[in-house]
Design a protein around this motif. Structure first.
Motif, PDB file in Angstrom:
ATOM      1  N   GLY A  37       0.823  -1.217   0.000  1.00  0.00           N
ATOM      2  CA  GLY A  37       0.000   0.000   0.000  1.00  0.00           C
ATOM      3  C   GLY A  37       0.846   1.250   0.000  1.00  0.00           C
ATOM      4  O   GLY A  37       0.581   2.200  -0.752  1.00  0.00           O
ATOM      5  N   GLY A  38       1.881   1.285   0.823  1.00  0.00           N
ATOM      6  CA  GLY A  38       2.798   2.423   0.842  1.00  0.00           C
ATOM      7  C   GLY A  38       3.541   2.577  -0.473  1.00  0.00           C
ATOM      8  O   GLY A  38       3.728   3.690  -0.975  1.00  0.00           O
ATOM      9  N   TYR A  39       3.960   1.459  -1.043  1.00  0.00           N
ATOM     10  CA  TYR A  39       4.672   1.465  -2.326  1.00  0.00           C
ATOM     11  C   TYR A  39       3.785   2.046  -3.427  1.00  0.00           C
ATOM     12  O   TYR A  39       4.228   2.900  -4.209  1.00  0.00           O
ATOM     13  CB  TYR A  39       5.100   0.035  -2.670  1.00  0.00           C
ATOM     14  CG  TYR A  39       6.001  -0.084  -3.869  1.00  0.00           C
ATOM     15  CD1 TYR A  39       7.370   0.005  -3.749  1.00  0.00           C
ATOM     16  CD2 TYR A  39       5.464  -0.308  -5.135  1.00  0.00           C
ATOM     17  CE1 TYR A  39       8.203  -0.120  -4.849  1.00  0.00           C
ATOM     18  CE2 TYR A  39       6.283  -0.436  -6.244  1.00  0.00           C
ATOM     19  CZ  TYR A  39       7.650  -0.341  -6.094  1.00  0.00           C
ATOM     20  OH  TYR A  39       8.471  -0.456  -7.192  1.00  0.00           O
ATOM     21  N   LEU A  40       2.540   1.583  -3.478  1.00  0.00           N
ATOM     22  CA  LEU A  40       1.619   2.095  -4.498  1.00  0.00           C
ATOM     23  C   LEU A  40       1.331   3.582  -4.297  1.00  0.00           C
ATOM     24  O   LEU A  40       1.198   4.325  -5.275  1.00  0.00           O
ATOM     25  CB  LEU A  40       0.317   1.296  -4.489  1.00  0.00           C
ATOM     26  CG  LEU A  40       0.420  -0.169  -4.913  1.00  0.00           C
ATOM     27  CD1 LEU A  40      -0.914  -0.882  -4.719  1.00  0.00           C
ATOM     28  CD2 LEU A  40       0.901  -0.299  -6.351  1.00  0.00           C
ATOM     29  N   ALA A  41       1.245   4.021  -3.047  1.00  0.00           N
ATOM     30  CA  ALA A  41       0.991   5.438  -2.766  1.00  0.00           C
ATOM     31  C   ALA A  41       2.171   6.302  -3.213  1.00  0.00           C
ATOM     32  O   ALA A  41       1.979   7.407  -3.717  1.00  0.00           O
ATOM     33  CB  ALA A  41       0.717   5.638  -1.274  1.00  0.00           C
ATOM     34  N   ARG A  42       3.380   5.807  -3.029  1.00  0.00           N
ATOM     35  CA  ARG A  42       4.581   6.564  -3.431  1.00  0.00           C
ATOM     36  C   ARG A  42       4.837   6.500  -4.928  1.00  0.00           C
ATOM     37  O   ARG A  42       5.544   7.336  -5.474  1.00  0.00           O
ATOM     38  CB  ARG A  42       5.819   6.032  -2.692  1.00  0.00           C
ATOM     39  CG  ARG A  42       5.873   6.407  -1.231  1.00  0.00           C
ATOM     40  CD  ARG A  42       7.191   5.980  -0.578  1.00  0.00           C
ATOM     41  NE  ARG A  42       7.458   4.554  -0.690  1.00  0.00           N
ATOM     42  CZ  ARG A  42       6.959   3.609   0.108  1.00  0.00           C
ATOM     43  NH1 ARG A  42       6.151   3.946   1.092  1.00  0.00           N
ATOM     44  NH2 ARG A  42       7.285   2.347  -0.063  1.00  0.00           N
ATOM     45  N   ASN A  43       4.297   5.488  -5.572  1.00  0.00           N
ATOM     46  CA  ASN A  43       4.547   5.248  -7.000  1.00  0.00           C
ATOM     47  C   ASN A  43       3.221   5.131  -7.743  1.00  0.00           C
ATOM     48  O   ASN A  43       2.950   4.143  -8.418  1.00  0.00           O
ATOM     49  CB  ASN A  43       5.362   3.961  -7.164  1.00  0.00           C
ATOM     50  CG  ASN A  43       6.738   4.066  -6.585  1.00  0.00           C
ATOM     51  OD1 ASN A  43       7.628   4.662  -7.182  1.00  0.00           O
ATOM     52  ND2 ASN A  43       6.933   3.501  -5.399  1.00  0.00           N
ATOM     53  N   GLN A  44       2.410   6.167  -7.644  1.00  0.00           N
ATOM     54  CA  GLN A  44       1.066   6.125  -8.200  1.00  0.00           C
ATOM     55  C   GLN A  44       1.063   5.929  -9.708  1.00  0.00           C
ATOM     56  O   GLN A  44       1.834   6.549 -10.436  1.00  0.00           O
ATOM     57  CB  GLN A  44       0.318   7.411  -7.846  1.00  0.00           C
ATOM     58  CG  GLN A  44       0.050   7.518  -6.362  1.00  0.00           C
ATOM     59  CD  GLN A  44      -0.738   8.760  -6.000  1.00  0.00           C
ATOM     60  OE1 GLN A  44      -1.341   9.410  -6.844  1.00  0.00           O
ATOM     61  NE2 GLN A  44      -0.742   9.081  -4.720  1.00  0.00           N
TER      62      GLN A  44
END
Length: 145
Positions: A37-44
């Motif tokens: 989830g954090g990865y997707l938020a940082r790499n939208q």
């Protein structure tokens, strides 16, 4: 008919199920729902899923950037959907998204034992880097960090 769209955290269970059925995929604590989830938020809009006509996820690619280089991780296509161009299309989606955000050079990681993945990426024009060696450090396992 296959449709492609950006991955979202709501896809996590289906994506993880696909990753778990993929031979030689290395999954770690970094692949928890919270971390992804954090990865997707940082790499939208850099990671993608492929859905069949029943809206089932049959392919996925996790991609991101450190602001300088792009990284592709966890490409997976369901066994029954392989050899239909889905993997190639997912790589294309990620490369185009990274390029569109100003990232021209990309790297990917392949399990050394995954011969089919190595051949796949070489067919797509990715080159093996012999002059570098990857090292890892996990601060949660090292009290000194």
């Amino acid at each position: 008919m296959i449709q492609y769209r950006p991955m979202k955290i709501d896809d996590y269970d289906a994506v993880m199920a696909l990753w778990l059925q993929t031979d030689e995929m290395l999954l770690r604590e970094a692949d928890s729902q919270t971390n992804i989830g954090g990865y997707l938020a940082r790499n939208q809009n850099l990671s993608f899923v492929a859905e069949n006509e029943n809206n089932e996820i049959v392919g996925t690619i996790l991609a991101g950037t450190d602001g300088r280089r792009g990284y592709i991780q966890h490409l997976s296509v369901s066994l029954e959907y392989r050899s239909q161009g889905i993997g190639r299309a997912l790589v294309g989606q990620a490369v185009n998204a990274l390029s569109g955000s100003g990232i021209a050079k990309m790297h990917l990681f392949v399990n050394i034992a995954n011969e089919s993945a190595k051949k796949f990426y070489q067919r797509l024009g990715w080159q093996i880097r012999e002059e570098v060696r990857m090292y890892s450090f996990n601060s949660s396992l090292n009290a000194e960090a």
